[in-house]
Design a protein around this motif. Structure first.
Motif, PDB file in Angstrom:
ATOM      1  N   ASP A   1     178.829 114.145  15.487  1.00 46.14           N
ATOM      2  CA  ASP A   1     179.523 115.434  15.538  1.00 46.14           C
ATOM      3  C   ASP A   1     180.878 115.285  16.253  1.00 46.14           C
ATOM      4  OD1 ASP A   1     178.903 118.586  15.309  1.00 46.14           O
ATOM      5  OD2 ASP A   1     179.911 118.177  17.211  1.00 46.14           O
TER       6      ASP A   1
ATOM      7  N   HIS B   1     183.936 113.922  14.397  1.00 41.05           N
ATOM      8  CA  HIS B   1     184.762 114.830  13.601  1.00 41.05           C
ATOM      9  C   HIS B   1     185.528 115.823  14.471  1.00 41.05           C
ATOM     10  CE1 HIS B   1     183.091 113.075  10.053  1.00 41.05           C
ATOM     11  NE2 HIS B   1     181.862 113.301  10.475  1.00 41.05           N
ATOM     12  N   HIS B   2     184.989 116.128  15.659  1.00 44.07           N
ATOM     13  CA  HIS B   2     185.608 117.215  16.421  1.00 44.07           C
ATOM     14  C   HIS B   2     186.349 116.767  17.671  1.00 44.07           C
ATOM     15  CE1 HIS B   2     182.295 119.421  14.188  1.00 44.07           C
ATOM     16  NE2 HIS B   2     183.436 119.812  13.659  1.00 44.07           N
TER      17      HIS B   2
END
Lengths: 326, 326, 326, 326, 326, 326
Positions: free
Chosen positions: C57, C60-61
Motif C-alpha cells: 500500500d 503506491h501512496h
C-alpha cells in the motif's frame, strides 16, 4: 541410590506448519558417586532400533543398579529421525553421523551435532554409541572399533569390545569427516560402537544382547563393580576398510543372496545373483565374493540399484591383531 | 521337446512424461502335448519376491522338463509394481488383488486384471499364484487355500497343498470382492496360493523351496508324470480368518516382537511390546497373544502405526479338517 | 515531490525446469531530500501477510507524502516464499531469518541474505521489519524489540515502539545466529519489528494498523514532520525469552485452546486440552499455563505434534522496564 | 443407566508399508430404552474439529444423561482423515461426502461410505452430521438444512434447527451425487447438519456451542425429556444455493478481506481485494459483493487461486420461508 | 597403441534406503606418450546429453586414434544426475556448477566437486567441459569462453574455439562463485566450454558435431598431430553477460516464441507472447527484444513463470574482439 | 455481426486447501445465423499447446469474421491440466481422453467429461479436437481421422482433412474405451482431430498453421462461405494402428534418435540408439525401424524407460485408401 535428572535439550526444526518447532532430545543423567562419566547413545540414525530399545530399557532400570560414576543415556539422539523411522533427519535430510563439522550449524541436524559437542562430549570420558544395519542392511551382531591414530586410550578398546560380549568385532580406520567418532576423537573420548541386526525390524532377543553389552561396558569401565563381566575369549576381528570387503550393485535389479550372514565363503565363490523378473530376457547377473572370508553384512532390501552395498565380507582375524592396525 | 511361445501382453499406463506408455507383462506359454493348462503366477504384489524369482527360474528350465499339458508362466504379473518393488502399482496406487471388478477398467491396475480375465483365466484349468509377506510382513512358509463355497474341485486342494511341500497351510474364506481368487472361482479355475517369506528381502533357499513347490504342483496336476512327488505327510492347517487370529497396532510406536515365527504361544501370553525411544515418558505397551497357537505371520517393520497387522497367530489343525470348513 | 526509483535485485534459484531462473525481490527507493535512510520490510517469512500488504500500500501512496529522507520499501523480501505462501523458501527450504551467516552463499535463501547485507544494510540507519504469526501462529498485535547488548541506539527503541502505535510490545534477547536482527546489529542499524496477526489469513483492518504503524515510525524517525504521531501512552511489555513463556505440545493430538489471545491467565490454570477424536480411548491431556500472564501468542492449527509451540504467555510489564533488560 | 457398547468397524486401507492395514472407525452405541435411534456424527471431512471434539465429549458424558432411545456416536467417521487433519482421505484422496455411490467400493473412502450404508443408516431414524469450514473456510456458526424434495419428515427440520440453538441456518438444495445427505435421504433418515467455525483451528467455546446444539437436537427428538430446549426464536435463514451467493477468486493472489463474518454488505460493495506483494506492478483487484446480504462464509487462507471460494453472502430470510423452498 | 586405464571414483550419497550408497563417476585415462594432459567432460548438469553421448563415443574410439599426450574422459561427471536425467543432483538438490566452494563438502554434490579438485584439476593442463541448454533451454550450437581476467593462456582460447568448429562462440565474464570454470581458473587450467542444443532431447547429428568439436580441440592442443583441423574462419562472438541480453518472464503463462534460434531481430521487435488459454480474459502479453541481435538461446518449455529465462539475444561480434573483453 | 456469449462451465475439484474449489472451463459461443453448430476444442491434454493458442486467437478474432452457423470455442477444455502444463489432471491424475465412461463421475476429470456429454455434444454436428505430441512426443503436423465403423458422415472426413491443410493425415481405428472420439461417435458428431508439434514447447508458426486449419474446417463445413479453402491435393495417409508402426523402449536409457521427423526409412534400418553415459560398460543398444515408412512421431525426451514410445513409423498411403479402412 543413584540420583537421576533430566538433561533433555532441544533443537529448532521449523517447518511451514510450525514456526517455532523444536525437537527435544531426551537425556537422562544418572549419578552414583565418584567414577568416570560415560554416555550410552543410540539413534544417531533413526532407523537403528536395537540400541534405542536397549537404552530405553536402561532408562528405567539402570538407576536402580548403577554403583559408581555418572551415566548419560541418550536413547534417541536424532529424535526426529527416530520418530520418523528414517536414517536421515526428515526436516533437512541430514545424516547426523556427518554433521559434526565444527562450523556454524545450518539446520536441525547440524544443531544436534553442535549441541552434543557443546554439552555432552566435554563432560564424558567414554561413549558407547550403538548402531545397526538400519533399514537397508543387516549385520552379524558385532562390536565396532574405529581408530584415528595411535591414541593412548586405544589400548582399552579390546577390553571394552570383549566386555560388550559379541563374538565379532569390526574394525574401521576413522576417515569420514564430520562423523561422531571423529568428534569423540577430537574431544579425547574413548568410544566403542556396535552394529547389531538391522532391516527395518528388530527383536526382543537382539535388544537383550545389546542391553547386556552396554551393561558389560559399564562394568569394564568400573561403574558396576559387583557385576560379573561377560568376557568372550574368542572375538573374531573383521577389517571392513579394505576396498575388497564391500560388494556393491552395479546396476538395478532384484538382489537374491545365496549365502547367509555369518557364512564362510571362498574368494570368487558365487554368493548370489541380481535378477529382473519383469524382464525375463535380461540375463541374471551372478555375484561373486570379492575375497575369502565371513559374510558380516548383507543388504536387507531385494530391489537394489547401482552403488548399493550388497555384501561386506572379510576374513576373521584375532582381536589382538588390532594393535598393529591403523 | 516342449514348444515355447511368448504371450506377453501390455496395458496402457500413461504419465505426464510418456503419453503412450504401456507396461508389458511377460508371459511364456510352454506346450507339451495333451493335458491340463496351468498357470504359475507371481508378483500380484510387486514386492513379493520368492515366487517371482522361482518362476523366472522355471522360465529358463521348465521347457526342458515339461512332459504333458500346457503351462503359462507369469513371473511378474504386476510388472510395473515389480519394477518399482512396491505392493501397489505406482501409476495409480491400485492393488491388483482388488482390481478384478468385472467393470470397465479405470487405469492401469484394472486393465491388467481385465486382461487376465479376458486372456488367461478362460484358457486354464488350474492356477498357482504365489504370494509372500511383501515389504511389511514375514510369513512362515505356507501354502494357502481360499474357498468360495463347496466347489467340486475343492476336493483336490489338500493334495495340491501337499504337493507344494511346505509344512504349513493357511486357510481363508474367500470374501474380498475383486480379488484374484474370486476371479479364479468365477472362472471355475482350481487355485492354490502360497505365502513364503517376506520383508523387503528374500534368499536363494526360499526361492528354491518355492520352485520345488511349483514343480510339485505341476506333478500333482499330471504334467510331470515321471517326477517323484514331495508328499509332506503332516501339514498343519491354520485358519487365519478368525478375528482373533490377527493382532493389530492400536497406536504409533516401535514394534519389538518377543517371539519368533513358528513359535507356539499361549493365549494372553506377552509376545512383544510397542515402545517410543524418543519419548521415554511414554509407557511401553505390552502386546499379548489374542489366542493360543503358532506365530504364522509377523510384521517386518518396527516403526508401526494403528491398524498395522503385527501378528497372525492360530492353532495348528490337521489338514483334513479343511473339508468341514467354509 | 519525492523521487522514486526501482532498486529491485534478483537471486539465482535454478530448478530442473528452469536453468537460469532468478527470483526478483522488488525494492522501491523514495528520496525526499536530507534525512535518514530507512527501510520498511516484510515477507522475511513468505506467509506473514500484514506487513506485505501494508508496504505494498505504501509503495503506491508513500511517494506522495514523504517529506524528508530516504525510504526503501521491500514488501516481499523473500519473494519466492511470498509467491508460494510459505514460511520457508520453496527452492531450498531455507529460513531467511537464519541465513545471514556471513559465509559464501549456498543456494537462493543465503543469496537473498547476502544481497541484503551487501546492498541494503550499509545504506540505511533504521529498519522496520514486520513479522506476523504466519501460517502456524497467531499473535496479539505487538511491536517487537530485540536487543543485542547495550547499544547506543537502543535508547530510541521505546519511542519507536510507541510510534508504531500497538498497545503491546514483545521483548527478545538477540540470540539466534544468522538472524536478520543479528545482521542489523552488526551493521549498526536501528531495528524495530512487529508481530501482527497470523494464521494463514489476514484482514483489511490488521493491514491498516500495520500501515499506520509504519507511518508512525517514519514520523518518529523525522521523515514525516507534519504528521501527528500516534503516541500510545500505555504500552505493555512482554518478555517472551523466559523459558516459562512458551508451552509446547508433547505428543501428537488435536489442540483445543480454552482461552483467547489477550486473555489473562493464572499460573497452572487449565488453558486448553489435546484430544484425539479418532481414538476415543486415548485420554484427553489437559494443558495448563506455565506462568501467570497474558496470552500473547496461540497456535493457529488444531492438529499438532510434539515440539509445536501452542501458547506464549507472559506477565505485562511497563515499557520502561526495558532499559534494565538485556 | 444407559447401556453402552462399542460398534467400531474397520476398513481396509493397505499401503506399501502395511499390507493388511485397516482403519478403525470408532462407534459408541448408547441404549436407554424405547425411543428413536439417532446418530451424531462428525469428521466426514477430517479437518473439521468442532463436531469431532463435541462428540468426543459426549462419548464420555452422554451415557450418564441419556434417558430414552438409542444414540450412535461417531466422533471421527473418516478416522484416517481426522488423524491426518485433512479434508480428504490420505490413502486415496477421496472425499467421503462424495463416496456414497451405491457401487462396489473402490478403495478406503468408498468402503467407509459402504459400511455406513450397510450398518448405520438402516438402523437410525435421525442423523445430526456436524461440519465446519475446515482448513480453508470459516463459517458463521449455523445449522444446515439440505432438502431433496418434499419429504414428510422435512416438516420437522425447522424445529430441529431451532433446537440446535444457533442464530443462523443455511439452506441447500440436495444436488451432489454421492453425498452423505443424499444417502440419508435414500434411507429415509431425517438429517440436520451444521457449519461451525473453521480455519485449521478451533476453540473450546465453539466446541461447547456444538455440544449444546447436539444435546438440543436429542431433546427435540425426545431422547432427553427432562432437558429444557434452547429455542432460538429468531433464526435467520440463508439460501446459499443461489449462484450469486458465492464469490470465487478468478486468478492467483493474496486475499485480503475487507469485511468480517456476520457483517451486512450491500450489493456491489467493495468487500476486499486480491494483491500480489512480490509483484508490485500487478494492480490490486477489487472484490465486490455479488449481492446484498450477510457474510456467512469467508476463505481462511490468504494465498488463493482461481476457483477458490472467497465469500458466501446471502440475504437473511425468516426460517419459516423454508417451507416454500425446494 | 594408447594405454587405457580406469580411474573411476565414487562419492557417498546415502539415502534412507541405502546406508552406504556410493555413486560411481566413470573416468577413462588414455595415455599416448608425451604431451599435455587434457580432460573432456560432460554431464556437470545431468540433463545435457550431447556431450555425454559424444564422450561416451570417444570412450570406445579415442584409444585407437590418440597419438600424443594423455586424455581423461568423464562422460557423466554428475553421474547421479545423469541417471536421473536432471540438472540438479537428486540426492541433495545440488548444482555441481556451484559446488566448487573450497570448503568441507556437505553432501554428494560438493563431494564430487571436491574429488575433481583433488584428483583431476591438478593433473591436467586443459579441459573441455561440454554443456547444453538442458531440459529448459535450447542453444544455437556454440563454443563458450569464460574469462577470469587476463590470464596468459587466454590467448589460446580463440584458437581452441575455432578448433571446436561451431560457427558461434559465447562469451561470459567469470563471476559465479563455486563454478567449474572458477575452479579451473584457480588451478591454472585452460578451459573451453560449449552449449550445444538442449530441450530434454538430442539427436545423432548434434552428438556428432560435439564429438568432432572435441577431436578438433585435441588436435589444436597437439594430441592428434596428423588430424586436419576444422578451422572455421568466421566465428561470430556473442557477449551474453550484458543484462540486456536476457529476457525473462515476468509472470506465469504459456510462452509462444515468434522467432527461431539463429534469427536476427531488431531492438524492441515483437518476438513472442505469453498467453493463458484457460483464462481467455487475461490479455496476451507481448514480448519484445531487449536489444538488436541474434537469438542465441530460447526457452524449451512453453509453461513458464516469473524469472524463467525466455530468450538470450546479442549482436554478433568478430571473435577477435574477445581480446579487448574482460 | 455475430452474437457472442459465454457458456463457461465449472467442475468441482476440491483439495485439502480449498473445500469448494471449482475449475472453470472457458467456452465462447459465437452465433452467426443458420448453419451447423461446430465446436473447436483443444487442451484435452493440458500440455498440448498449438490448438490451445490457436483457439485462444480465434476467441478474439472469429466473432468478427464468422458468417454462418454457430461455433463453440473451448481453448482449454481440461483447464486444470492446462494451467499446470500437464497431460493428466493434477487433482486426480485423470486422462480426460479416457474419462467418457458414461458412469457416475468420480472426481474432477470424469466430471469434465460428463459435462461435455451433457452440455456440448448434444448441441453440435461437428467437432475439431486439436491434439499434439505434448510433453513427451513430437509429431509431424498431421490431421487425424479416427473411425468407429462405417458411419454415413465418415464420407465427409477426407474433405475435412484436406480443409485442415496439413500434408499428412493419421488414421486410427477407434478402440479406446472412454475416449473423446468414442463419445463423439456415440453422439453422432462428425469429428476431426490433429497432431501438431509437441515437446514441452511450441512456436508461433505452428500456432498459425493450426489456426488456419481450424478456419479451413469451418469453411469446409459452410460457416465461412466467402473464404477460399486451402485444398491440399496430395495428403499422405499414415495408418498408425498397425502394431509394427510403434517402436517402444525395452529398458531404461538415453534415447538418441538418428533420424528426423518426416524422414523416410527402410525396414530394419538403424534409426537410433539407447545409451547410458554414466555406465560406459553397458553396451549401446541399436534401435531399428520396425517397418519401412516415414517417421511420423518421435519421443521428445532423451531419458526413457521401458514401454515409452520412441518412434511411430508408417508407409505413406493415398488419402483415398481411407474408404477401404476400418
Amino acid at each position: 541410590m543413584a540420583t537421576v535428572s533430566r538433561e533433555d535439550f532441544s533443537c529448532a526444526a521449523a517447518t511451514n506448519e510450525s514456526a517455532y518447532r523444536r525437537v527435544t532430545v531426551p537425556v537422562l543423567k544418572i549419578e552414583a558417586g565418584p567414577g568416570p562419566a560415560v554416555a550410552l547413545m543410540a539413534g544417531v540414525h533413526g532407523d537403528e532400533w536395537e540400541g534405542q530399545a536397549a537404552i530405553l530399557d536402561l532408562w528405567h532400570h539402570l538407576p536402580g543398579i548403577l554403583q559408581r560414576g555418572t551415566v548419560y543415556l541418550l536413547p534417541a539422539v536424532n529424535a526426529e529421525a527416530s520418530l520418523a523411522g528414517t536414517r536421515l533427519s526428515p526436516s533437512d535430510g541430514g545424516n547426523l553421523n556427518r554433521a559434526f563439522l565444527g562450523q556454524p550449524a545450518r539446520g536441525y541436524t547440524e544443531s544436534v551435532a553442535a549441541a552434543l559437542e557443546a554439552r555432552l562430549l566435554p563432560r564424558i570420558q567414554a561413549l558407547v554409541d550403538v548402531h545397526s544395519g538400519g533399514a537397508s542392511l543387516r549385520y552379524l551382531p558385532s562390536s565396532v572399533i574405529t581408530r584415528y591414530g595411535d591414541d593412548p586410550y586405544d589400548a582399552r578398546l579390546p577390553g571394552l569390545a570383549r566386555a560388550f560380549g559379541l563374538p565379532q568385532c569390526i574394525y574401521f580406520r576413522g576417515s569420514e569427516a564430520g562423523s561422531m567418532p571423529a568428534a569423540a576423537s577430537r574431544h579425547g573420548v574413548l568410544r566403542l560402537s556396535a552394529e547389531i541386526g538391522g532391516g527395518r525390524e528388530t527383536s526382543g532377543s537382539l535388544v537383550e544382547r545389546c542391553r547386556d553389552g552396554l551393561l558389560g561396558c559399564l562394568g569394564e569401565l568400573g561403574l558396576l563393580p559387583g557385576r560379573p563381566l561377560p568376557r568372550n575369549p574368542e572375538i573374531r576381528l573383521y577389517d571392513l576398510d579394505a576396498p575388497a570387503a564391500t560388494l556393491r550393485a552395479r546396476e538395478p535389479g532384484v538382489f537374491i543372496p545365496g549365502v547367509e550372514l555369518g557364512q564362510s565363503v571362498a574368494a570368487h565363490q558365487r554368493i548370489g545373483q541380481m535378477i529382473e523378473p519383469a524382464r525375463p530376457d535380461t540375463p541374471a547377473r551372478a555375484l561373486v565374493s570379492p575375497q575369502a572370508g565371513t559374510v558380516v553384512c548383507l543388504r536387507a532390501i531385494a530391489r537394489s540399484s547401482d552403488g548399493d552395498c550388497l555384501f561386506q565380507i572379510a576374513p576373521a582375524l584375532p582381536l589382538d591383531s588390532l594393535s598393529s592396525r591403523y
